[in-house]
Design a protein around this motif. Structure first.
Motif, PDB file in Angstrom:
ATOM      1  N   LEU A  67       0.887  -1.174   0.079  1.00 22.91           N
ATOM      2  CA  LEU A  67       0.005   0.186   0.059  1.00 22.91           C
ATOM      3  C   LEU A  67       0.770   1.356  -0.003  1.00 22.91           C
ATOM      4  O   LEU A  67       0.775   2.213  -0.841  1.00 22.91           O
ATOM      5  N   LEU A  68       1.873   1.219   0.839  1.00 29.86           N
ATOM      6  CA  LEU A  68       2.797   2.367   0.981  1.00 29.86           C
ATOM      7  C   LEU A  68       3.550   2.545  -0.247  1.00 29.86           C
ATOM      8  O   LEU A  68       3.744   3.606  -0.819  1.00 29.86           O
ATOM      9  N   ARG A  69       4.012   1.515  -1.092  1.00 31.45           N
ATOM     10  CA  ARG A  69       4.565   1.402  -2.143  1.00 31.45           C
ATOM     11  C   ARG A  69       3.680   2.011  -3.383  1.00 31.45           C
ATOM     12  O   ARG A  69       4.405   2.791  -4.179  1.00 31.45           O
ATOM     13  N   ALA A  70       2.575   1.649  -3.211  1.00 30.69           N
ATOM     14  CA  ALA A  70       1.740   2.309  -4.418  1.00 30.69           C
ATOM     15  C   ALA A  70       1.487   3.864  -4.172  1.00 30.69           C
ATOM     16  O   ALA A  70       1.329   4.564  -5.197  1.00 30.69           O
ATOM     17  N   VAL A  71       1.672   4.201  -3.052  1.00 29.14           N
ATOM     18  CA  VAL A  71       1.280   5.577  -2.752  1.00 29.14           C
ATOM     19  C   VAL A  71       2.560   6.278  -3.234  1.00 29.14           C
ATOM     20  O   VAL A  71       2.567   7.579  -3.624  1.00 29.14           O
ATOM     21  N   SER A  72       3.638   5.906  -2.641  1.00 26.47           N
ATOM     22  CA  SER A  72       4.888   6.525  -3.108  1.00 26.47           C
ATOM     23  C   SER A  72       5.408   6.251  -4.592  1.00 26.47           C
ATOM     24  O   SER A  72       6.609   6.325  -4.849  1.00 26.47           O
ATOM     25  N   ARG A  73       4.725   5.621  -5.380  1.00 22.91           N
ATOM     26  CA  ARG A  73       5.116   5.215  -6.727  1.00 22.91           C
ATOM     27  C   ARG A  73       6.565   4.441  -6.691  1.00 22.91           C
ATOM     28  O   ARG A  73       7.221   4.406  -7.676  1.00 22.91           O
ATOM     29  N   SER A  74       6.613   3.619  -5.602  1.00 23.42           N
ATOM     30  CA  SER A  74       7.881   2.804  -5.652  1.00 23.42           C
ATOM     31  C   SER A  74       7.441   1.331  -5.939  1.00 23.42           C
ATOM     32  O   SER A  74       8.364   0.483  -5.425  1.00 23.42           O
ATOM     33  N   LEU A  75       6.502   1.125  -6.428  1.00 22.18           N
ATOM     34  CA  LEU A  75       6.235  -0.620  -6.685  1.00 22.18           C
ATOM     35  C   LEU A  75       7.074  -1.105  -7.638  1.00 22.18           C
ATOM     36  O   LEU A  75       7.607  -2.319  -7.506  1.00 22.18           O
ATOM     37  N   GLN A  76       7.347  -0.297  -8.824  1.00 27.01           N
ATOM     38  CA  GLN A  76       7.898  -0.871  -9.932  1.00 27.01           C
ATOM     39  C   GLN A  76       9.349  -1.674  -9.780  1.00 27.01           C
ATOM     40  O   GLN A  76       9.547  -2.876 -10.249  1.00 27.01           O
ATOM     41  N   PRO A  77      10.500  -1.259  -8.956  1.00 27.63           N
ATOM     42  CA  PRO A  77      11.536  -1.933  -8.791  1.00 27.63           C
ATOM     43  C   PRO A  77      11.329  -3.353  -8.080  1.00 27.63           C
ATOM     44  O   PRO A  77      12.082  -4.105  -8.263  1.00 27.63           O
ATOM     45  N   TYR A  78      10.239  -3.623  -7.544  1.00 28.17           N
ATOM     46  CA  TYR A  78       9.876  -4.759  -6.693  1.00 28.17           C
ATOM     47  C   TYR A  78       8.982  -5.635  -7.660  1.00 28.17           C
ATOM     48  O   TYR A  78       8.462  -6.805  -7.077  1.00 28.17           O
ATOM     49  N   VAL A 130       6.431  11.566   1.231  1.00 30.35           N
ATOM     50  CA  VAL A 130       7.868  10.975   1.413  1.00 30.35           C
ATOM     51  C   VAL A 130       7.717   9.656   2.288  1.00 30.35           C
ATOM     52  O   VAL A 130       6.984   9.678   3.367  1.00 30.35           O
ATOM     53  N   GLN A 131       8.216   8.577   1.727  1.00 30.48           N
ATOM     54  CA  GLN A 131       8.090   7.501   2.360  1.00 30.48           C
ATOM     55  C   GLN A 131       9.373   7.072   3.261  1.00 30.48           C
ATOM     56  O   GLN A 131      10.471   7.371   2.710  1.00 30.48           O
ATOM     57  N   VAL A 132       9.257   6.788   4.486  1.00 33.38           N
ATOM     58  CA  VAL A 132      10.606   6.113   5.237  1.00 33.38           C
ATOM     59  C   VAL A 132      10.447   4.705   5.115  1.00 33.38           C
ATOM     60  O   VAL A 132       9.294   3.991   5.616  1.00 33.38           O
ATOM     61  N   PRO A 133      11.325   3.924   4.503  1.00 37.08           N
ATOM     62  CA  PRO A 133      11.082   2.552   4.186  1.00 37.08           C
ATOM     63  C   PRO A 133      11.179   1.711   5.282  1.00 37.08           C
ATOM     64  O   PRO A 133      11.751   2.129   6.526  1.00 37.08           O
ATOM     65  N   GLU A 134      10.675   0.316   5.084  1.00 35.61           N
ATOM     66  CA  GLU A 134      10.637  -0.461   6.219  1.00 35.61           C
ATOM     67  C   GLU A 134      12.099  -0.805   6.462  1.00 35.61           C
ATOM     68  O   GLU A 134      13.202  -0.899   5.548  1.00 35.61           O
ATOM     69  N   GLY A 135      12.442  -1.059   7.701  1.00 35.51           N
ATOM     70  CA  GLY A 135      13.802  -1.628   8.060  1.00 35.51           C
ATOM     71  C   GLY A 135      14.857  -0.332   8.154  1.00 35.51           C
ATOM     72  O   GLY A 135      16.028  -0.529   7.883  1.00 35.51           O
ATOM     73  N   ARG A 136      14.555   1.031   7.934  1.00 35.75           N
ATOM     74  CA  ARG A 136      15.137   2.054   8.330  1.00 35.75           C
ATOM     75  C   ARG A 136      15.954   2.467   6.793  1.00 35.75           C
ATOM     76  O   ARG A 136      16.014   3.384   6.468  1.00 35.75           O
ATOM     77  N   ARG A 137      16.567   1.418   6.398  1.00 34.03           N
ATOM     78  CA  ARG A 137      17.444   1.545   5.077  1.00 34.03           C
ATOM     79  C   ARG A 137      18.421   2.911   5.180  1.00 34.03           C
ATOM     80  O   ARG A 137      18.168   3.488   3.970  1.00 34.03           O
ATOM     81  N   ILE A 138      18.869   3.213   6.123  1.00 31.21           N
ATOM     82  CA  ILE A 138      19.798   4.394   6.244  1.00 31.21           C
ATOM     83  C   ILE A 138      20.844   3.934   5.128  1.00 31.21           C
ATOM     84  O   ILE A 138      21.100   2.963   5.019  1.00 31.21           O
ATOM     85  N   PHE A 139      21.597   5.030   4.613  1.00 33.24           N
ATOM     86  CA  PHE A 139      22.791   5.077   3.809  1.00 33.24           C
ATOM     87  C   PHE A 139      24.100   4.886   4.837  1.00 33.24           C
ATOM     88  O   PHE A 139      24.536   5.700   5.415  1.00 33.24           O
ATOM     89  N   VAL A 183      12.474  17.199   3.430  1.00 34.56           N
ATOM     90  CA  VAL A 183      11.907  17.832   2.321  1.00 34.56           C
ATOM     91  C   VAL A 183      10.567  18.584   2.838  1.00 34.56           C
ATOM     92  O   VAL A 183       9.732  19.051   1.973  1.00 34.56           O
ATOM     93  N   SER A 184      10.481  18.854   4.149  1.00 33.37           N
ATOM     94  CA  SER A 184       9.383  19.240   4.692  1.00 33.37           C
ATOM     95  C   SER A 184       8.269  18.887   4.301  1.00 33.37           C
ATOM     96  O   SER A 184       7.243  19.499   3.780  1.00 33.37           O
ATOM     97  N   PRO A 185       7.824  17.475   4.300  1.00 30.00           N
ATOM     98  CA  PRO A 185       6.737  16.766   3.369  1.00 30.00           C
ATOM     99  C   PRO A 185       5.303  17.279   4.166  1.00 30.00           C
ATOM    100  O   PRO A 185       5.221  17.617   5.349  1.00 30.00           O
ATOM    101  N   GLN A 186       4.352  17.239   3.378  1.00 34.58           N
ATOM    102  CA  GLN A 186       2.708  17.312   3.793  1.00 34.58           C
ATOM    103  C   GLN A 186       2.415  16.092   4.211  1.00 34.58           C
ATOM    104  O   GLN A 186       1.650  15.962   5.268  1.00 34.58           O
ATOM    105  N   LEU A 187       2.925  14.961   3.856  1.00 31.32           N
ATOM    106  CA  LEU A 187       2.419  13.650   4.162  1.00 31.32           C
ATOM    107  C   LEU A 187       3.722  12.845   4.268  1.00 31.32           C
ATOM    108  O   LEU A 187       4.502  12.748   3.702  1.00 31.32           O
ATOM    109  N   LEU A 188       3.873  12.224   5.403  1.00 24.14           N
ATOM    110  CA  LEU A 188       4.971  11.172   5.682  1.00 24.14           C
ATOM    111  C   LEU A 188       4.464   9.857   5.877  1.00 24.14           C
ATOM    112  O   LEU A 188       3.515   9.481   6.727  1.00 24.14           O
ATOM    113  N   LEU A 189       5.112   8.985   4.832  1.00 30.81           N
ATOM    114  CA  LEU A 189       4.748   7.488   5.298  1.00 30.81           C
ATOM    115  C   LEU A 189       5.657   6.851   5.959  1.00 30.81           C
ATOM    116  O   LEU A 189       6.963   6.973   5.427  1.00 30.81           O
TER     117      LEU A 189
END
Lengths: 297, 417, 520
Positions: free
Chosen positions: C48-59, C89-98, C161-167
């Motif tokens: 659901l989050l990926r669909a909202v943040s448009r990041s489904l495709q790589p998966y 903006v989405q904060v991914p599962e597992g934090r995924r910091i660099f 990015v001072s988002p309006q919506l944080l996922l």
């Protein structure tokens, strides 16, 4: 003593040129995960463009065209081939790159023929003398330009958004794209940078003390592979250290071949870089500065 | 790349008809209409010879010049009546410098050719030569490495690399004032070519009381700074170079920049006229010599070389000139003489061609190769004489012929002994 | 009336063209709201989050139906980079910091799309105000931060990015209770500064505490929706996600004779004075304890206590700096990991490591590898002996699958399985080697309360039926309490307590170090 110093300086300056090529390998690898075996022919391409154009448009404009041409070819390889790969695994991409290398190299070989094309570099065959030590001007210049180039890279990667974005994309592409970083753009930038570095290296590898552009120049990129590998596949500083180490090793082993021959046999200079690489990898499997992730225990 | 010329077909057919009236066709071979035994690659009115060369690999450019010259040569032979009343067809194939492909090509061609005028390249010819020896198929130019001399079926176009290198040392001592007791550098490619040259140079150095400082390189070594420094450090009085043009230019340039004003003598393929446009040109003009088995391009005294050059000029007026022109010409010439010898002895089979060039008869190349070539001894260089040229801006193709020499240590050099 | 900030309508998402992850999901986030999506693993929350943040495709995922509107605009045809620029903006599962980038560089990457230097500096200051620890450690590589700090960095990075919506995707996953509370407070604070939050949680307590409204997602469908208070009061949510209706009771040790004996009887595991150092960092310091044959022994402790290090030493992956571990007569610490397996020790991993493309059965058969007597050649030639052996292996594996409740999934590729089932497959693979000692590294990490209760039951059954010893590493205290006979508590690499669950639970040292604020 001055002989030793001369070999050391020779080795270091040659090593810096190798490190330009090795850094290109590393940048492409980190930005797209591709082992770019077509890099050697891009080195040749940059030098070739300068060689054929310097007569008509002058050396420095030709250099600009050479750098741009190599960058464009790199970007095009990525955009047309790598990105459209149906099976995007590193092995397939590496084999594709070998194919690209063969195509590019065959075409360049056909165009160059059995000629040795001169680059028309203004420094010609001049040399710089420091006391007893003689160094080709081209080499001194190469060292200077390389240091500047790496300074610029350092600035790019640590002080600009684009560079930090590229490192983020290299570390974790899907996450980076969640920050609004376009992976297609960071990848293209990586390929362009690698192309530019390759062309710069090509120019110095084909101007004095080398005679000019001949197809064998593409083989010089292979000499940079041990530098890249022992520096760590994904590390630009590693590529610099690796290049210096390889340059120094081959210069000293060759320079003291007469003294070393009883122990090592003749022709060891050609093998020495690989021996160094293997020894380094035995001690540090991820290379000198390759990413062993900073892990908290 | 098949090229067929049928200019003399009618004449040949007429002759064959005349011969037919007196003799019955032989049982073996392709059913020729004369009393010559024939085998693979020879029919009643045609002879096919092969050329396995590199049209897509690193030596493509030089190979193209040789193919052009070879075609022109055989066209002319055919126009003059052919060999043994037959037209000669050259089957040119491209191995791309890949030994595997060369072997495959050889296997597919062997049943259809009477001889191979050339298998270009060291590793490629090394792969083909033993197979061709088993089949008793003549193989012409494969380079000048001594290792090729061991094959009975191989006809080396002139002196081997060891002989060239030995002559280079002799020439340094006799003509270039290199004093006894001094050190001479030998910079050589790893492999047959460089190894053979090193052997010749070592033999000569011992004969003439010189020291050798040997440095092995590969074709990828395009910058010889480290080698040059080591040579300058050892204070060498001269350098023998068994490499390629790139290495010659780099070595000459760096040595000169380090103030080492010493002669550099390159073996057969080490000079290319385009080197004179590089920054190393001055250094080359000052110090570079070439020690070759085949005459350089610019040799007005040799009718053979003149013929070769004219032939090439008419075949490809804009083509690159260089030592490949006389080389291709003389390889074709050697094969022509072998084919004619075979014809005369009535055995125009692959074995017959090998026997013909090995029979010890006179070989005259009108000055393209040194006179007095002797192919009767398998395993030894056919001559000890080589051409000495100096790099010159005035000579065509950049090499000015100085002399033909056969030095004492070249003459005392013997393979396997 | 202005449109809602985010409105998802009748959304369908499919992976690889065949596997349906979401069907007919609708959801609304109003400006300034915190909305939680609850559900077990595999329910489709992340999709659901990926669909909202448009990041489904790589998966390999695609939206096959429905719309996603952000501030009234349809997001169809946009990509991940576009939506970031629109303030989502989405904060991914597992934090995924660099990990190799410094904290400051991580934040810089987060603010990649903000070209205005002043706006960016302000955003960074806000992040540093919110997370002072990040300002303190700004020049250190992200990989050196603790789990909780990494979660803060991941959130701070998104806030650049001072988002309006944080996922937020599972911000509490893998964190100790004290930290979970802290993350909850931070979410509230972010929201108070004007950012709407869409939060995905398997920890329903935390989710419902911070949210205004919530949705429950099960196998790709919304099964319940309402205000957080309404949902918290519903019986179903209470039972499934809050664990309220299922009181945790310590079960008595079952003394029944094992139904399927292990290849070898379990032996005593003795850990004596174990110290592990990495460079200058001491991960374990003089830890000693004993696991009696046939018991379940739990190792607990907060994040970074050294639990995983200990398991890695037991499994042979790490070397001991000092001390020794004996299993029966053999010294584990002197053996390579493949030899350790030969002694009958098998383990699972904290992060599941399975061959995703292969079926469950194939993954389980990998565990039999050590026991396959016939070589490759007879197998490849399908000789009768090899065929018989293969049949035996398949039967064993089927029996284990039966025991774990995954028998019906044997022919299914692993990548289509839900998280909880994958955990079972991994345990099954370890069991396939018929170990006498099983090491379980965080078997219920990332599971809902209901799922972890099921897992506890499975573990009990495994111990009972296979008669082996189990070393269990967990930080989920209630889970361990109902399962283990003995508990060893680690903190900062040292053993701070040991005893039965009841003894440990009362130990003040444990309460202070481990349970933190929740115990106070």
């Amino acid at each position: 003593m001055s002989y030793f110093l001369e070999q050391v300086l020779n080795g270091l300056s040659y090593g810096l040129v190798l490190s330009l090529i090795a850094a290109g390998f590393a940048i492409v690898f980190t930005s797209t995960g591709v082992l770019n075996f077509a890099h050697g022919s891009v080195v040749l391409l940059g030098a070739y463009l300068v060689a054929v154009l310097h007569d008509t448009i002058g050396f420095w404009p030709a250099v600009l065209v050479g750098l741009a041409g190599a960058a464009v070819v790199g970007v095009a390889i990525n955009a047309l081939l790598v990105r459209n790969l149906a099976d995007p695994n590193p092995g397939t991409a590496a084999i594709l790159m070998l194919g690209v290398d063969i195509v590019l190299l065959t075409e360049l070989t056909r165009r160059i023929g059995n000629q040795v094309l001169t680059l028309g570099a203004p420094w010609g065959a001049s040399v710089v003398r420091l006391g007893d030590v003689t160094l080709p001007t081209g080499r001194v210049l190469a060292a200077g330009v390389t240091v500047v180039a790496f300074g610029a890279l350092w600035y790019l990667f640590s002080r600009t958004d684009l560079g930090v974005g590229m490192r983020a994309a290299a570390a974790d592409g899907p996450t980076a794209s969640l920050m609004g970083i376009r992976l297609s753009r960071t990848a293209a930038t990586g390929w362009a940078l690698a192309g530019i570095l390759a062309a710069v290296a090509g120019i110095f590898l084909t101007s004095f003390p080398a005679p000019g552009v001949a197809p064998t120049v593409a083989l010089s990129a292979f000499a940079a592979i041990p530098a890249w590998v022992l520096g760590g596949f994904d590390s630009v500083p590693g590529a610099v250290v690796g290049g210096l180490l390889i340059g120094l090793t081959s210069a000293l082993v060759t320079g003291y071949e007469a003294e070393l021959e009883p122990f090592l046999g003749s022709g060891f200079g050609e093998v020495a870089p690989y021996v160094v690489m293997i020894v380094v990898l035995l001690v540090r499997p991820s290379g000198l500065l390759g990413s062993k992730e900073a892990v908290r225990v | 790349m098949k090229h067929r010329v049928r200019a003399a077909t009618l004449a040949a057919a007429a002759l064959a008809l005349a011969a037919c009236s007196t003799t019955a066709p032989t049982a073996s071979g392709g059913g020729g209409g004369d009393d010559v035994r024939t085998g693979n690659g020879v029919t009643a009115d045609g002879i096919t010879i092969g050329m396995i060369t590199d049209l897509s690999g690193p030596f493509a450019a030089g190979a193209a010049v040789q193919v052009t010259e070879t075609q022109a040569y055989w066209d002319q032979v055919n126009a003059d009546g052919g060999i043994c009343d037959r037209d000669v067809t050259v089957d040119v194939q491209d191995h791309g410098y890949d030994p595997q492909r060369a072997v495959t090509l050889y296997r597919s061609m062997a049943p259809d050719v009477v001889a191979l005028q050339q298998v270009l390249g060291g590793p490629t010819s090394a792969a083909v030569l033993p197979l061709a020896e088993q089949d008793s198929v003549y193989v012409g130019g494969v380079g000048w490495a001594g290792s090729a001399l061991a094959y009975e079926n191989n006809q080396l176009p002139g002196a081997s690399n060891a002989i060239q290198a030995a002559n280079a040392i002799d020439y340094m001592v006799d003509e270039l004032d290199v004093p006894e007791g001094s050190t001479v550098g030998v910079v050589y490619f790893t492999g047959d070519y460089g190894g053979d040259a090193l052997a010749g140079a070592e033999h000569a150095a011992e004969e003439r009381g010189l020291q050798i400082l040997a440095q092995e390189i590969t074709p990828a070594t395009t910058d010889l700074s480290a080698q040059a420094s080591a040579l300058a450090q050892a204070d060498v009085a001269g350098v023998v170079l068994a490499a390629a043009p790139t290495q010659l230019a780099s070595l000459a340039g760096v040595l000169s920049s380090q103030g080492a004003d010493v002669p550099i003598i390159g073996m057969n393929p080490t000079f290319n006229p385009s080197l004179l446009t590089t920054p190393a040109a001055d250094a080359l003009l000052a110090n570079a010599y070439s020690m070759t088995s085949v005459s350089p391009y610019d040799n007005p005294d040799s009718p053979g070389v003149q013929a070769a050059n004219e032939l090439y000029a008419s075949a490809d007026p804009t083509g690159a000139t260089g030592w490949e022109v006389p080389l291709a010409y003389v390889q074709a010439e050697l094969l022509r003489q072998a084919l004619e010898g075979a014809c005369e002895s009535g055995d125009l089979t692959p074995e017959g061609v090998v026997a013909a060039f090995r029979d010890g008869g006179e070989v005259d190349t009108e000055g393209v190769l040194p006179d007095g070539l002797d192919y009767s001894q398998v395993g030894q260089s056919p001559t000890t004489t080589v051409f000495v040229s100096k790099v010159s801006a005035d000579a065509e193709a950049g090499l000015e012929l100085l002399d033909q020499v056969s030095g004492p240590s070249a003459e005392s050099f013997s393979y396997g002994g | 009336m202005s449109p809602p900030l985010l409105s998802v309508e009748h959304l369908d998402v499919v992976y690889d063209g065949t596997i349906t992850a979401l069907s007919d999901v609708s959801l609304v986030v109003e400006p300034g709201q915190v909305v939680a999506v609850l559900g077990s693993n595999g329910a489709g929350k992340t999709s659901l989050l990926r669909a909202v943040s448009r990041s489904l495709q790589p998966y390999g995922g695609t939206v096959t139906g429905g719309t996603v509107r952000f501030a009234g605009e349809d997001l169809a045809g946009t990509d991940a980079a576009d939506v970031v620029r629109r303030g989502l903006v989405q904060v991914p599962e597992g934090r995924r910091i660099f990990r190799d980038l410094t904290v400051a560089e991580n934040l810089r990457a987060g603010g990649y799309t903000v070209k205005d230097a002043k706006a960016r500096a302000e955003a960074r200051d806000r992040v540093f105000d919110l997370f002072p620890i990040l300002a303190e450690r700004r020049d250190q590589p992200g990989g050196l931060l603790s789990g909780g700090q990494q979660q803060m960095l991941a959130m701070g990075r998104a806030l650049m990015v001072s988002p309006q919506l944080l996922l937020l995707d599972e911000p509490s996953l893998g964190l100790a209770p004290l930290l979970v509370d802290q993350i909850g407070e931070i979410v509230t604070e972010i929201n108070q500064q004007g950012t709407a939050v869409l939060l995905i949680e398997q920890n329903a307590v935390m989710g419902l505490r911070v949210a205004d409204a919530a949705y429950v997602l099960e196998t790709g469908r919304v099964t319940a929706a309402g205000t957080a208070a309404e949902l918290a009061a519903s019986d179903e949510v209470q039972e499934r996600y809050l664990g309220v209706a299922v009181p945790v009771v310590a079960t008595s040790v079952v003394e029944a004779e094992p139904a399927i004996p292990t290849a070898e009887p379990p032996q005593q595991l003795r850990v004596e004075g174990l110290t592990v150092r990495f460079g200058g960092i001491t991960a374990l310091s003089e830890v000693s304890f004993t696991v009696e044959p046939g018991t379940v022994h739990a190792l607990i402790g907060p994040n970074g206590a050294g639990k995983s290090t200990l398991v890695n030493v037991l499994g042979g992956a790490y070397r001991a700096t000092e001390g020794a571990v004996h299993y029966g007569d053999a010294e584990l610490t002197a053996l390579r990991s493949d030899k350790v397996a030969g002694l009958g020790v098998a383990r699972t991993f904290q992060n599941i490591s399975l061959a995703l493309e292969d079926t469950v059965e194939d993954n389980l058969l990998v565990g039999r590898h050590r026991l396959m007597r016939r070589g490759l050649l007879p197998g490849a030639l399908r000789l009768p002996g090899a065929r018989r052996e293969e049949r035996e292996h398949r039967e064993t594996v089927a029996g284990i699958a039966e025991l774990l409740g995954i028998a019906h999934l044997l022919r299914t590729p692993v990548h289509t399985l839900a998280y909880g089932d994958r955990k079972r497959v991994e345990m099954g693979r370890a069991l396939a080697a018929r170990p006498s000692l099983l090491l379980l590294d965080e078997p219920v990490a990332g599971m809902t309360h209901g799922e972890s209760q099921d897992m506890a039951e499975t573990i009990r059954q495994v111990r009972r039926d296979l008669g082996l010893s189990i070393v269990l590493v967990e930080h989920d205290m209630p889970f361990v309490m109902g399962l283990a006979e003995q508990v060893t508590v680690l903190d900062f690499g040292k053993k701070i307590a040991e005893g039965t669950p009841a003894q440990v639970q009362r130990d003040p040292e444990v309460l202070r170090a481990y349970l933190g604020a929740a115990a106070a």
